[in-house]
Design an enzyme around this catalytic site. Structure first.
Site: not given
Length: 589
Positions: A201, A444, A468, A515
């Protein structure tokens, strides 16, 4: 704050993981762990009830302070990010958690501070031993709760930095979301943390606030004392402690050059990314937070090529976002980017990301387990609200939705079946929507790369996720520092996979983009553009640099570079070939 006695004054450079780029130069402020100054006191029988009442009052005070921090966060960065403090508030108010502490006070006749410290330590150790990275990172919530309780019990506020003049770099074992927000509003210019992850977070907030930050700096607290000079290089993932005068001057010069260059490149946001011989290259933004849309516009993104919706789930944890919350998020992104396209990726949970609420138990190898499209198809009740929101929001802008971790055509067929069911529901309910939302998938994993021609025949667009793809192709865990040097984007096998994907998709009427982080690597821009990848998605701040690189290339001349790279036998040879043919500007060499 704490003082650390140390004799280390020689310049030291430490390597970690940069989770937010840029350069920060300042004085260290070392934040103590919660229990650094907590002592144990044995209580007499007649003191127990008074101590129990003291703890109860501290609970009320701590909850009030946390709610105040939550409200402040809502005003500064929005209610969505503020919602991540809800888990901490719920833990503070949880009867069983408080009951464990009061039982320790009564049973062992110890002061409340000691009971809080030991209870949080024991629970924290359990989190730390979990195989799930998500569970380990959720120990941050527990640590934050402990700090609030100890502060309330000791009658002291959280860290005050006002007495430190000049720019400050926070050095700590870990950082809580409330700490990140509070520090960012003071004179803090960067963060250096021993622990933390890319999906924590606090990292989400720091990244959204565009402050340089590095995690994984094991042992840094033992090398510093408060007010020691230091440099944070988020671009390279390096920290320089006790920099010499010449080193400090060099970093200051580099920081100025980066700022000047960024300002100059920002002015080109309306200039198209077109090669010397007139070939247009679309440069889109990868986003994780709604707040990042401003940077996408600032740096001239041609749209959003990847919005990682899983971070919305992480922000809302432990709750699952509702359909309406999904809808409001997507609408805001679409309207902010209109009429440019926005690609929302369906939630990619599992692996090393948040999936506690969905997975029945720990997985021995989560990266190869129930993640991406596998997880959402196993739990359609989680995916359906997101899909309903997508089809509804599509009436408000140019939306495409993309599916992660696809390995087979069958998965696409199943996903389309689910979409048809969702559209039928919306039609029967009379809810405004668009049924013709463009559908795409990530390439990926090698399996998807090798059947890209079949996927192209089924889908509107494909996007190569190199993060990935490299990991799976080279069998290298990209989060494992022991094998980090084996994670090589310029590996010949990776380049040949990319070549095959481009060739197999060509002529199929399916749009192809990239991407992953490779898209932002200006060393590789000549190879990618020459290969035929003319749609690249990256972090917003990388767009001006890649645009500048593209505008200096001639596609007609890149064929030779591509052929030379594809004949190389090593990653180093590829890099040398690219540098020889297309040298990088000094700043990024």
């Amino acid at each position: 704050r704490r003082q650390v006695s140390t004799s280390h004054r020689a310049m030291v450079t430490l390597a970690g993981t940069g989770v937010s780029g840029g350069i920060a130069i300042g004085r260290a402020v070392c934040i103590a762990d919660a229990g650094d100054d907590v002592l144990r006191f044995q209580l007499a029988d007649e003191e127990i009830e008074t101590e129990m009442e003291r703890f109860a009052q501290a609970q009320v005070s701590a909850v009030a302070e946390l709610r105040k921090a939550q409200a402040e966060m809502g005003r500064v960065v929005g209610t969505d990010l503020a919602g991540i403090l809800e888990a901490q508030a719920m833990l503070l108010e949880d009867r069983s958690f408080g009951g464990r502490i009061t039982a320790r006070i009564r049973g062992r006749q110890v002061n409340a501070e000691w009971a809080v410290l030991k209870e949080c330590e024991e629970l924290g150790e359990r989190f730390a031993e979990a195989e799930s990275e998500y569970l380990r990172e959720r120990g941050e919530d527990l640590a934050s709760v402990g700090r609030y309780l100890l502060s309330a019990l000791q009658g002291v506020s959280h860290h005050e930095l006002s007495e430190i003049e000049g720019d400050v770099v926070i050095v700590a074992r870990e950082l809580t979301p409330s700490d990140a927000l509070r520090f960012a509003r003071e004179n803090v210019v960067g963060f250096a943390l021993e622990a933390g992850g890319e999906t924590s977070h606090a990292t989400i907030i720091v990244r959204g606030l565009n402050l340089p930050a590095i995690v994984g700096l094991d042992g840094i607290l033992e090398l510093l004392t408060d007010r020691d000079p230091m440099v944070i290089d988020g671009e390279r993932g390096e920290v320089v402690l006790h920099p010499r005068a010449d080193t400090l001057a060099a970093y200051r010069g580099r920081a100025v050059r980066i700022e000047e260059r960024e300002a100059a490149l920002e002015e080109t946001r309306l200039v198209p990314a077109t090669t010397i011989d007139g070939v247009a290259v679309e440069l889109l933004a990868n986003l994780e937070l709604l707040e990042e849309v401003a940077d996408a516009n600032r740096f001239g993104a041609d749209g959003v090529g990847l919005y990682r919706s899983e971070f919305f789930f992480i922000e809302k944890s432990p709750e699952i976002p509702t359909e309406e919350e999904h809808y409001q998020l997507v609408v805001q992104v679409l309207e902010s980017m209109a009429p440019r396209p926005v690609v929302m990726r369906t939630l990619d949970l599992g692996g090393r990301k948040l999936a506690q609420a969905l997975l029945p138990g720990e997985e021995e190898n989560p990266v190869l387990g129930l993640r991406g499209i596998r997880l959402t198809q196993a739990h359609p009740e989680i995916l359906r609200p997101q899909l309903r929101a997508f089809f509804r929001a599509a009436t408000r802008g140019n939306l495409g939705m993309m599916v992660p971790l696809v390995t087979s055509i069958e998965e696409i067929h199943e996903f389309r079946r689910l979409c048809r069911g969702v559209v039928a529901e919306l039609e029967s309910e009379g809810v405004e929507h668009r049924a013709d939302v463009r559908l795409g998938a990530m390439i990926e994993v090698p399996a998807a790369a090798l059947v890209a021609d079949h996927l192209a025949a089924e889908l509107d667009f494909l996007s190569i996720g190199t993060n990935d793809l490299i990991q799976y192709a080279l069998a290298v865990d990209r989060n494992n520092e022991r094998v980090a040097t084996l994670y090589q984007p310029t590996h010949p096998a990776v380049l040949r996979l990319l070549q095959r994907i481009v060739e197999d998709v060509k002529g199929k009427g399916c749009e192809l983009s990239m991407c992953g982080e490779m898209a932002a690597d200006t060393l590789l821009t000549p190879f990618l553009v020459g290969l035929g990848l003319h749609r690249l998605s990256m972090s917003s701040r990388s767009i001006p640099l890649v645009k500048e690189r593209v505008r200096g290339l001639s596609v007609a001349e890149l064929g030779t570079t591509v052929e030379a790279c594809l004949t190389c036998s090593t990653a180093e040879a590829v890099r040398n070939t690219l540098l020889a043919a297309h040298p990088l500007p000094e700043l990024r060499a």
